[in-house]
Design an enzyme around this catalytic site. Structure first.
Site, PDB file in Angstrom:
ATOM      1  N   LYS A 137       8.682  35.091  -2.040  1.00 50.51           N
ATOM      2  CA  LYS A 137       8.749  34.065  -3.324  1.00 50.51           C
ATOM      3  C   LYS A 137       8.150  32.748  -2.679  1.00 50.51           C
ATOM      4  CE  LYS A 137       9.710  34.089  -7.515  1.00 50.51           C
ATOM      5  NZ  LYS A 137       9.641  35.680  -8.470  1.00 50.51           N
TER       6      LYS A 137
HETATM    7  N1  GLU Z   1       6.646  36.025 -10.401  1.00 51.45           N
HETATM    8  C1  GLU Z   1       6.827  37.352 -11.192  1.00 51.45           C
HETATM    9  C2  GLU Z   1       8.134  37.999 -10.750  1.00 51.45           C
HETATM   10  O1  GLU Z   1       9.141  37.396 -10.484  1.00 51.45           O
HETATM   11  C3  GLU Z   1       5.618  38.322 -10.643  1.00 51.45           C
HETATM   12  C4  GLU Z   1       5.247  38.514  -9.134  1.00 51.45           C
HETATM   13  C5  GLU Z   1       3.862  39.117  -8.745  1.00 51.45           C
HETATM   14  O2  GLU Z   1       3.273  39.345  -9.566  1.00 51.45           O
HETATM   15  O3  GLU Z   1       3.673  38.975  -7.524  1.00 51.45           O
HETATM   16  O4  GLU Z   1       8.173  39.349 -10.689  1.00 51.45           O
END
Ligand code: GLU
Length: 449
Positions: A137
């Site tokens: 993240k």
């Molecule tokens: N931000 C989204 C999540 O928390 C998607 C992450 C992604 O598509 O890599 O799942």
């Protein structure tokens, strides 16, 4: 259940170093780097779940801290001419099953603890969905609403350069999260490609379709929430027709969940955003709400509904509640007051550890579809986008939706199997499934060097 025959890591044999574990939960508790309530709660949940499954202690300890955490300064020239220095992060938790994967969040409260907890959740989210990706993240501590478009572009480009060496289609693939969108990903992809000297679309997912994005990615998280609600209703022997729904947060996730749940016959009775909640017990006219938000960019003063607070929305007497905004909104008190039959967590980490303890007691009243299952639709279609990009071969919208539905249905059934087999609550069962898949792979790969 499909491929998981046993929860004990027998396939790779016992780890000879298992008895030599010197680290303990105390060690990470006393290390301040990742300190935040969200991180502590997430790590403790992973730790206790892994312990209850008898996961090899060395593997268990390795899961409690990220593989890598990068903190960067992002100097940005503002439109005023002043230079502001923002703080950004990219945290990579685990890449045993594939490249690190996870969104980038722009929010004024982003901190290392939060990003690290979210990276950890991504690892298990991908494993639960059964997709070959790890967990990461990123985030920048900034109020995106306070930035002009050129400022946001400069911030994104500089942030990309600061994390350039740790991202890439085979290494770590960012995506949108709170406060970022397809345009942000397009700037990130462009900056990365300029630095490499050729177009590298697969460095990000959630891109606009004309530069290699996938059909269905924008809708994916919200639709995935709805598919999980349908699976839960089926499991509980409920018909979705006419069921009432309250949705906290009317951004990308909440609004697409509302559309799909409406298609499935549900009645959306309440929605909310930062301006408050809007309620009509007879059902809101969703098309009118969507049009209103499209024009005004918020629900502020929405006229065809009664105004309620966000807290009132969460505790409404509805069949289905979808928290799709910030984390930590369902604490112990709200958890006691919840009246919904199905809680489908569109947001990441919407329930605090204390709230979770209450929900475990209330398991027979409130069926929980936890975040790493309910909102896994986004990363699943991100995976489709990545695969399509690497092959330069694109699928139809129908194919994408059908594959998304199948993956989430299988994941839901696998979680319910774990729940039955280990006589536990849905959140624990889901995490168990994720931990099981990651720990088996870690044992099989062994420790380097
Ligand atoms: N931000 C989204 C999540 O928390 C998607 C992450 C992604 O598509 O890599 O799942």
């Amino acid at each position: 259940m499909s491929q998981d025959k046993s929860i004990t890591p027998a396939a790779a044999g016992p780890d000879p170093a298992a008895g030599a574990t010197t680290e303990s939960l105390d060690r990470y508790r006393s290390s301040m780097e990742w300190e935040s309530k969200f991180y502590r709660d997430t790590a403790e949940l992973v730790e206790s779940t892994a312990r209850s499954m008898n996961v090899d202690p060395n593997i268990r300890n390795r899961m409690l801290t990220p593989s890598r955490a990068l903190i960067v300064s992002i100097p940005v020239r503002m439109d005023s001419g002043a230079v502001n220095n923002f703080i950004g992060y990219r945290v990579q938790h685990n890449n045993t099953l594939g490249p690190f994967k996870g969104g980038i969040r722009y929010h004024e409260e982003v901190n290392l603890g939060e990003v690290s907890a979210l990276a950890m959740l991504m690892t298990f989210k991908c494993a639960v969905a059964g997709i070959p990706l790890g967990g990461a993240k990123g985030g920048v501590r900034v109020d995106p609403g306070g930035l002009s478009r050129p400022e946001k572009q400069r911030l994104t480009r500089r942030y990309t350069v600061e994390i350039l060496n740790v991202i890439g289609p085979e290494m770590d693939i960012p995506a949108p999260d709170m406060g970022t969108d397809g345009q942000t990903m397009a700037w990130l992809m462009d900056t990365y490609s300029e630095m490499k000297g050729y177009a590298v679309p697969s460095v990000v997912t959630g891109k606009p379709i004309m530069i290699g994005g996938s059909k269905g990615r924008t809708e994916a998280t919200g639709y995935g929430v709805a598919y999980c609600v349908a699976a839960a209703a089926d499991h509980l022997d409920l018909k979705l027709e006419g069921k009432t729904v309250a949705i906290q947060g009317f951004g990308n996730v909440g609004s697409y969940a509302a559309r799909k749940l409406t298609d499935m016959g549900c009645k959306i009775v309440a929605v909310s955003d930062v301006t408050g909640g809007y309620y009509d017990k007879n059902g809101l006219d969703l098309n009118h709400v969507l049009k209103y938000v499209d024009i005004r960019h918020s629900l502020n003063d929405y006229p065809r509904a009664e105004q309620i607070s966000n807290r009132q929305l969460l505790t409404l007497d509805v069949d289905i509640l979808v928290p799709a905004a910030l984390g930590g909104v369902i604490d112990e008190r709200i958890a006691r007051d919840l009246k919904c039959r199905i809680l489908a967590e569109g947001a990441n980490g919407p329930v605090t550890a204390e709230g979770n303890a209450v929900l475990k007691e209330r398991e027979d009243e409130v069926f929980v579809v936890p975040d790493i299952l309910a909102n896994a639709g986004g990363v699943t279609v991100s995976y489709f986008e990545w695969v399509q990009g690497l092959q330069s071969f694109f699928w139809s919208g129908e194919e994408i939706n059908e594959r998304l539905f199948r993956i989430l249905q299988t994941a839901f059934n696998d979680c319910v199997d774990f729940k039955k087999r280990y006589q536990t609550d849905m959140r624990t069962a889901t995490l168990m499934l994720g931990i099981h898949r990651v720990s088996e792979a870690m044992l099989m790969r062994g420790l380097f060097p």
